[in-house]
Design a protein around this motif. Structure first.
Motif, PDB file in Angstrom:
ATOM      1  N   THR A   1       3.695   2.358 -18.649  1.00  0.00           N
ATOM      2  CA  THR A   1       2.824   1.906 -17.572  1.00  0.00           C
ATOM      3  C   THR A   1       1.966   3.100 -17.174  1.00  0.00           C
ATOM      4  OG1 THR A   1       4.595   2.410 -15.984  1.00  0.00           O
ATOM      5  CG2 THR A   1       4.360   0.110 -16.688  1.00  0.00           C
ATOM      6  N   TRP A   2       0.894   2.855 -16.425  1.00  0.00           N
ATOM      7  CA  TRP A   2       0.019   3.969 -16.050  1.00  0.00           C
ATOM      8  C   TRP A   2       0.761   5.016 -15.234  1.00  0.00           C
ATOM      9  CZ3 TRP A   2      -3.843   4.390 -18.986  1.00  0.00           C
ATOM     10  CH2 TRP A   2      -4.704   3.340 -19.313  1.00  0.00           C
ATOM     11  N   SER A   3       1.522   4.564 -14.272  1.00  0.00           N
ATOM     12  CA  SER A   3       2.287   5.463 -13.407  1.00  0.00           C
ATOM     13  C   SER A   3       3.740   5.439 -13.865  1.00  0.00           C
ATOM     14  CB  SER A   3       2.176   5.015 -11.940  1.00  0.00           C
ATOM     15  OG  SER A   3       2.835   5.904 -11.086  1.00  0.00           O
ATOM     16  N   HIS A   4       4.297   6.606 -14.118  1.00  0.00           N
ATOM     17  CA  HIS A   4       5.619   6.692 -14.734  1.00  0.00           C
ATOM     18  C   HIS A   4       6.671   5.918 -13.949  1.00  0.00           C
ATOM     19  CE1 HIS A   4       8.936   8.277 -17.012  1.00  0.00           C
ATOM     20  NE2 HIS A   4       9.510   8.714 -15.916  1.00  0.00           N
ATOM     21  N   GLY A   5       7.337   5.000 -14.637  1.00  0.00           N
ATOM     22  CA  GLY A   5       8.463   4.290 -14.070  1.00  0.00           C
ATOM     23  C   GLY A   5       8.123   3.219 -13.059  1.00  0.00           C
ATOM     24  N   GLU A   6       6.833   2.878 -12.932  1.00  0.00           N
ATOM     25  CA  GLU A   6       6.445   1.910 -11.901  1.00  0.00           C
ATOM     26  C   GLU A   6       5.131   1.249 -12.294  1.00  0.00           C
ATOM     27  OE1 GLU A   6       6.299   1.838  -7.054  1.00  0.00           O
ATOM     28  OE2 GLU A   6       5.695   3.689  -8.067  1.00  0.00           O
ATOM     29  N   SER A   7       5.108  -0.075 -12.255  1.00  0.00           N
ATOM     30  CA  SER A   7       3.869  -0.781 -12.564  1.00  0.00           C
ATOM     31  C   SER A   7       2.921  -0.719 -11.363  1.00  0.00           C
ATOM     32  CB  SER A   7       4.168  -2.242 -12.907  1.00  0.00           C
ATOM     33  OG  SER A   7       4.549  -2.952 -11.736  1.00  0.00           O
ATOM     34  N   LEU A   8       1.653  -0.952 -11.632  1.00  0.00           N
ATOM     35  CA  LEU A   8       0.687  -0.980 -10.530  1.00  0.00           C
ATOM     36  C   LEU A   8       0.920  -2.177  -9.635  1.00  0.00           C
ATOM     37  CD1 LEU A   8      -2.671   0.207 -12.178  1.00  0.00           C
ATOM     38  CD2 LEU A   8      -0.879   1.541 -11.055  1.00  0.00           C
ATOM     39  N   ASP A   9       1.451  -3.260 -10.185  1.00  0.00           N
ATOM     40  CA  ASP A   9       1.815  -4.403  -9.346  1.00  0.00           C
ATOM     41  C   ASP A   9       2.839  -3.988  -8.295  1.00  0.00           C
ATOM     42  OD1 ASP A   9       0.130  -6.235 -10.471  1.00  0.00           O
ATOM     43  OD2 ASP A   9       1.640  -7.168 -11.755  1.00  0.00           O
ATOM     44  N   ASP A  10       3.868  -3.253  -8.725  1.00  0.00           N
ATOM     45  CA  ASP A  10       4.890  -2.802  -7.779  1.00  0.00           C
ATOM     46  C   ASP A  10       4.324  -1.785  -6.794  1.00  0.00           C
ATOM     47  OD1 ASP A  10       6.801  -4.404  -8.950  1.00  0.00           O
ATOM     48  OD2 ASP A  10       7.546  -2.826 -10.274  1.00  0.00           O
ATOM     49  N   LEU A  11       3.452  -0.921  -7.286  1.00  0.00           N
ATOM     50  CA  LEU A  11       2.903   0.140  -6.438  1.00  0.00           C
ATOM     51  C   LEU A  11       2.038  -0.412  -5.314  1.00  0.00           C
ATOM     52  CD1 LEU A  11       1.616   3.508  -7.762  1.00  0.00           C
ATOM     53  CD2 LEU A  11       0.157   2.246  -6.202  1.00  0.00           C
ATOM     54  N   THR A  12       1.460  -1.601  -5.492  1.00  0.00           N
ATOM     55  CA  THR A  12       0.548  -2.153  -4.485  1.00  0.00           C
ATOM     56  C   THR A  12       1.261  -2.886  -3.352  1.00  0.00           C
ATOM     57  OG1 THR A  12       0.279  -4.170  -5.799  1.00  0.00           O
ATOM     58  CG2 THR A  12      -1.339  -2.425  -6.127  1.00  0.00           C
TER      59      THR A  12
ATOM     60  N   PRO B  10       2.815  -3.585   0.059  1.00  0.00           N
ATOM     61  CA  PRO B  10       2.563  -2.867   1.316  1.00  0.00           C
ATOM     62  C   PRO B  10       3.666  -1.883   1.692  1.00  0.00           C
ATOM     63  CG  PRO B  10       1.946  -5.161   1.547  1.00  0.00           C
ATOM     64  CD  PRO B  10       2.614  -5.043   0.218  1.00  0.00           C
ATOM     65  N   ASP B  11       4.939  -2.282   1.499  1.00  0.00           N
ATOM     66  CA  ASP B  11       6.031  -1.372   1.849  1.00  0.00           C
ATOM     67  C   ASP B  11       6.049  -0.150   0.941  1.00  0.00           C
ATOM     68  OD1 ASP B  11       6.730  -3.091  -0.287  1.00  0.00           O
ATOM     69  OD2 ASP B  11       8.868  -2.696   0.023  1.00  0.00           O
ATOM     70  N   ARG B  12       5.680  -0.336  -0.337  1.00  0.00           N
ATOM     71  CA  ARG B  12       5.652   0.793  -1.276  1.00  0.00           C
ATOM     72  C   ARG B  12       4.475   1.726  -0.959  1.00  0.00           C
ATOM     73  NH1 ARG B  12       7.435   4.899  -3.505  1.00  0.00           N
ATOM     74  NH2 ARG B  12       6.992   5.278  -5.716  1.00  0.00           N
TER      75      ARG B  12
ATOM     76  N   LYS C 146       2.632   6.996   1.078  1.00  0.00           N
ATOM     77  CA  LYS C 146       1.845   7.758   2.050  1.00  0.00           C
ATOM     78  C   LYS C 146       2.742   8.634   2.925  1.00  0.00           C
ATOM     79  CE  LYS C 146      -2.203   4.746   2.451  1.00  0.00           C
ATOM     80  NZ  LYS C 146      -3.014   3.906   3.360  1.00  0.00           N
ATOM     81  N   ALA C 147       3.888   8.105   3.334  1.00  0.00           N
ATOM     82  CA  ALA C 147       4.807   8.887   4.173  1.00  0.00           C
ATOM     83  C   ALA C 147       5.376  10.074   3.402  1.00  0.00           C
ATOM     84  CB  ALA C 147       5.937   7.981   4.678  1.00  0.00           C
ATOM     85  N   ASP C 148       5.716   9.858   2.134  1.00  0.00           N
ATOM     86  CA  ASP C 148       6.229  10.953   1.310  1.00  0.00           C
ATOM     87  C   ASP C 148       5.165  12.035   1.131  1.00  0.00           C
ATOM     88  OD1 ASP C 148       8.096  12.169  -0.772  1.00  0.00           O
ATOM     89  OD2 ASP C 148       6.316  11.769  -1.996  1.00  0.00           O
ATOM     90  N   HIS C 149       3.935  11.612   0.915  1.00  0.00           N
ATOM     91  CA  HIS C 149       2.846  12.580   0.748  1.00  0.00           C
ATOM     92  C   HIS C 149       2.636  13.389   2.028  1.00  0.00           C
ATOM     93  CE1 HIS C 149      -0.808  14.288  -0.888  1.00  0.00           C
ATOM     94  NE2 HIS C 149      -1.457  13.947   0.200  1.00  0.00           N
ATOM     95  N   GLN C 150       2.714  12.727   3.170  1.00  0.00           N
ATOM     96  CA  GLN C 150       2.537  13.430   4.439  1.00  0.00           C
ATOM     97  C   GLN C 150       3.646  14.458   4.663  1.00  0.00           C
ATOM     98  OE1 GLN C 150      -0.094  13.291   6.355  1.00  0.00           O
ATOM     99  NE2 GLN C 150       0.777  14.815   7.752  1.00  0.00           N
ATOM    100  N   ARG C 151       4.865  14.096   4.300  1.00  0.00           N
ATOM    101  CA  ARG C 151       5.969  15.051   4.434  1.00  0.00           C
ATOM    102  C   ARG C 151       5.748  16.267   3.542  1.00  0.00           C
ATOM    103  NH1 ARG C 151       9.050  10.222   4.807  1.00  0.00           N
ATOM    104  NH2 ARG C 151       9.422  10.206   2.548  1.00  0.00           N
TER     105      ARG C 151
END
Length: 276
Positions: free
Chosen positions: A213-224, A226-228, A233-238
């Motif tokens: 998949t484009w993003s390792h271990g996760e499809s773009l469908d899953d990445l979109t 809202p909870d993901r 975003k929260a992980d990036h802010q930390r």
């Protein structure tokens, strides 16, 4: 027989700074600037190349692959490229470069290719020449120019950084597999049409048995979901907050205090041909 000097531009920070550096320090050289266009670049890349062309006062040769991404995707059985199988770099970047230069090299021309690997990137190597008449030069490494020096060159020239650095760490295709999760989220928000295209490519590839998949271990469908998105975003802010606490501010260089994505997530072993 003649001697030629070529410099590849990716639309990124380092290669643009090298073009400025060469124009200012080696005006005696008639450098040929080129950009290998995959047709899948960010619109910000094309805008920045136009500005750079104006600064240099010279045209940037566009090397367009004779066969586009869709053609090569079919040749690779609809399997997506990945860090392990970088067929996109080979077919859409290196192949057009070699097709452009090889006839002249075979006729006896000697070509020097200038690559923007910085002095603080000892872990990186440039394009390895496969022709005896082609040599590679690394001016930044030779001059001891690091990341801060690259930013200084672009700021002093008036060009500044490409605008996509506000949200993304490097140039390249809109669906580059080296993107971090937060960059995919930002692509979805800033260029939804490009994100939708990447999503369609991925869905078709998975249906055809692609192991990637484009993003390792996760499809773009899953990445979109809202909870993901909120989690990413929260992980990036930390990460930003932790990095900011570790930094010692430099009042003389406030622009150097900007924390880029590579610093947060670690240096990826990206394709130099695409991203410098």
């Amino acid at each position: 027989m003649r001697e030629r000097h070529v410099l590849g531009l990716s639309g990124g920070r380092d290669s643009a700074a090298l073009a400025v550096h060469m124009a200012q320090t080696r005006p005696d050289l008639e450098v040929e600037y080129f950009f290998t266009d995959t047709g899948k670049e960010l619109p910000e890349v094309y805008e920045y190349l136009g500005r750079l062309e104006g600064f240099l006062g010279r045209p940037i040769e566009r090397l367009n692959p004779d066969r586009d991404f869709d053609f090569w995707l079919r040749q690779y059985n609809n399997f997506l490229p990945s860090p392990r199988t970088r067929w996109c770099t080979r077919q859409l970047k290196i192949r057009p470069f070699e097709q452009w230069l090889w006839p002249a090299l075979d006729q006896g021309d000697r070509v020097v290719s200038y690559v923007a690997i910085r002095a603080d990137e000892s872990f990186r190597e440039g394009y390895a020449s496969t022709h005896p008449n082609l040599s590679v030069a690394l001016p930044f490494r030779e001059a001891g120019i690091e990341k801060a020096g690259v930013i200084d060159i672009l700021e002093a020239s008036g060009l500044g950084l490409p605008s996509y650095y506000e949200w993304r760490s490097r140039s390249g295709c809109t669906f580059c597999f080296f993107q971090q999760k937060i960059e995919w989220v930002r692509l979805m928000e800033r260029h939804p049409e490009s994100f939708a295209e990447a999503r369609a490519y991925e869905k078709n590839a998975v249906e055809n048995g692609s192991p990637f998949t484009w993003s390792h271990g996760e499809s773009l469908d899953d990445l979109t979901r809202p909870d993901r998105v909120a989690q990413i975003k929260a992980d990036h802010q930390r990460r930003l907050e932790r990095a900011a606490r570790r930094r010692i501010p430099n009042p003389l260089r406030p622009e150097a205090d900007v924390i880029d994505i590579d610093e947060l997530y670690g240096q990826a072993k990206v394709c130099i041909t695409c991203h410098k």
